[in-house]
Write an enzyme that holds these catalytic residues in place. Structure first.
Site, PDB file in Angstrom:
ATOM      1  N   CYS A  42       0.936  -1.096   0.231  1.00 39.00           N
ATOM      2  CA  CYS A  42       0.710   0.106   0.069  1.00 39.00           C
ATOM      3  C   CYS A  42       1.288   1.307  -0.026  1.00 39.00           C
ATOM      4  CB  CYS A  42      -0.992   0.091   1.220  1.00 39.00           C
ATOM      5  SG  CYS A  42      -2.173   1.055   1.371  1.00 39.00           S
ATOM      6  N   ASP A  44       0.591   3.398   1.681  1.00 43.99           N
ATOM      7  CA  ASP A  44       0.683   4.176   2.865  1.00 43.99           C
ATOM      8  C   ASP A  44       1.862   4.762   3.599  1.00 43.99           C
ATOM      9  OD1 ASP A  44      -0.015   4.867   5.780  1.00 43.99           O
ATOM     10  OD2 ASP A  44      -1.812   4.121   5.301  1.00 43.99           O
ATOM     11  N   ARG A  46       3.335   5.015   6.556  1.00 40.44           N
ATOM     12  CA  ARG A  46       3.330   4.464   7.591  1.00 40.44           C
ATOM     13  C   ARG A  46       3.496   3.158   7.524  1.00 40.44           C
ATOM     14  NH1 ARG A  46      -1.877   5.077  10.478  1.00 40.44           N
ATOM     15  NH2 ARG A  46      -2.418   4.637   7.942  1.00 40.44           N
ATOM     16  N   HIS A  98      -1.854  -3.854   5.179  1.00 39.82           N
ATOM     17  CA  HIS A  98      -1.709  -3.655   6.489  1.00 39.82           C
ATOM     18  C   HIS A  98      -3.667  -3.286   7.056  1.00 39.82           C
ATOM     19  CE1 HIS A  98      -2.830   0.498   5.355  1.00 39.82           C
ATOM     20  NE2 HIS A  98      -2.306   1.157   4.699  1.00 39.82           N
ATOM     21  N   CYS A 101      -6.198  -0.036   6.961  1.00 36.27           N
ATOM     22  CA  CYS A 101      -5.993   0.590   5.460  1.00 36.27           C
ATOM     23  C   CYS A 101      -6.708   1.701   5.383  1.00 36.27           C
ATOM     24  CB  CYS A 101      -6.098  -0.679   5.007  1.00 36.27           C
ATOM     25  SG  CYS A 101      -5.314  -0.051   2.756  1.00 36.27           S
TER      26      CYS A 101
END
Ligand code: CO
Length: 232
Positions: A42, A44, A46, A98, A101
């Site tokens: 992803c 993302d 993080r 994750h 998400c």
């Protein structure tokens, strides 16, 4: 210092640190890359692929998009996959999702943001495919966690069904497709127990991974019933 100046300063410090540890590091890397893994994860911020598995530059080929989706018409993802398999001869492909998400949640809740709704439609397809399984979880947060996992499992299958991976297997090239999930709250990866290494192992591995999630549902429901009984 502007935001970009800050980045440039951080970059200079990082490069100096790398050179201090190994004076030939960048010179060697510039000559060739031989990554062992392809990571499809992803976007993302993080979930920084290389960093969270402690790998160095040169050790992992990476493709990231919202909700780690693999679509057969996405030339971007397919080009990465093609280069990884045909040119770099990568043996392990990891699809990593994750928990928490935002893309999965938006798909799950049917939020409307505009263009991205079309992309997340693929996650909604996974949702609808597993609607009966997800409905066995009383709590919405559990349903969301399971959808994060099931989405990874579906994308592992999609990777395995691409012409690129199918042809690699046909010519006897060793290649495994794995599904992992990352927990933002503790920084840990978990194996979703799916590892496809040939067309013959695809169905069995898929069914095994989905059955594992269904079994988890039964355990969760039993646990909840047991825990609420004494309070009655
Ligand atoms: Co995400």
């Amino acid at each position: 210092m502007s935001a970009i100046e800050q980045l440039l300063a951080k970059n200079r410090a990082w490069a100096a640190e790398m050179v201090a540890a190994d004076p030939t590091f960048f010179q060697q890397l510039s000559e060739q890359q031989t990554p062992a893994y392809l990571w499809i994860g992803c976007s993302d911020s993080r979930v920084p692929a290389t960093q969270l598995v402690g790998l160095l530059p040169g050790e992992m080929f990476v493709h990231r998009n919202v909700a780690n989706v693999v679509v057969h018409t996405d030339l971007n993802c397919l080009s990465v996959l093609h280069y990884a398999v045909d040119a770099l001869k990568i043996r392990d492909i990891i699809v990593c999702g994750h928990y928490g998400c935002g893309g999965i949640k938006a798909a799950f809740k049917n939020y409307k943001f505009g263009l991205i709704d079309n992309w997340l439609r693929h996650v909604q397809d996974a949702h609808h495919k597993h609607a009966a399984l997800l409905a066995t979880y009383p709590a919405e947060e559990d349903q969301l966690d399971r959808l994060c996992e099931l989405n990874v499992i579906e994308q592992v299958v999609n990777v395995s069904q691409t012409t690129i991976v199918q042809q690699a297997w046909e010519r006897g090239q060793p290649l495994a497709v794995h599904g992992l999930i990352y927990r933002l709250t503790n920084g840990l990866l978990q194996d979703l127990s799916i590892c496809i290494t040939s067309p013959e192992t695809l169905n069995e591995q898929y069914e095994h991974a989905v059955a594992r999630i269904a079994a988890l549902s039964a355990a969760t429901s039993n646990g909840r019933r047991q825990s609420i009984q004494p309070a009655g």
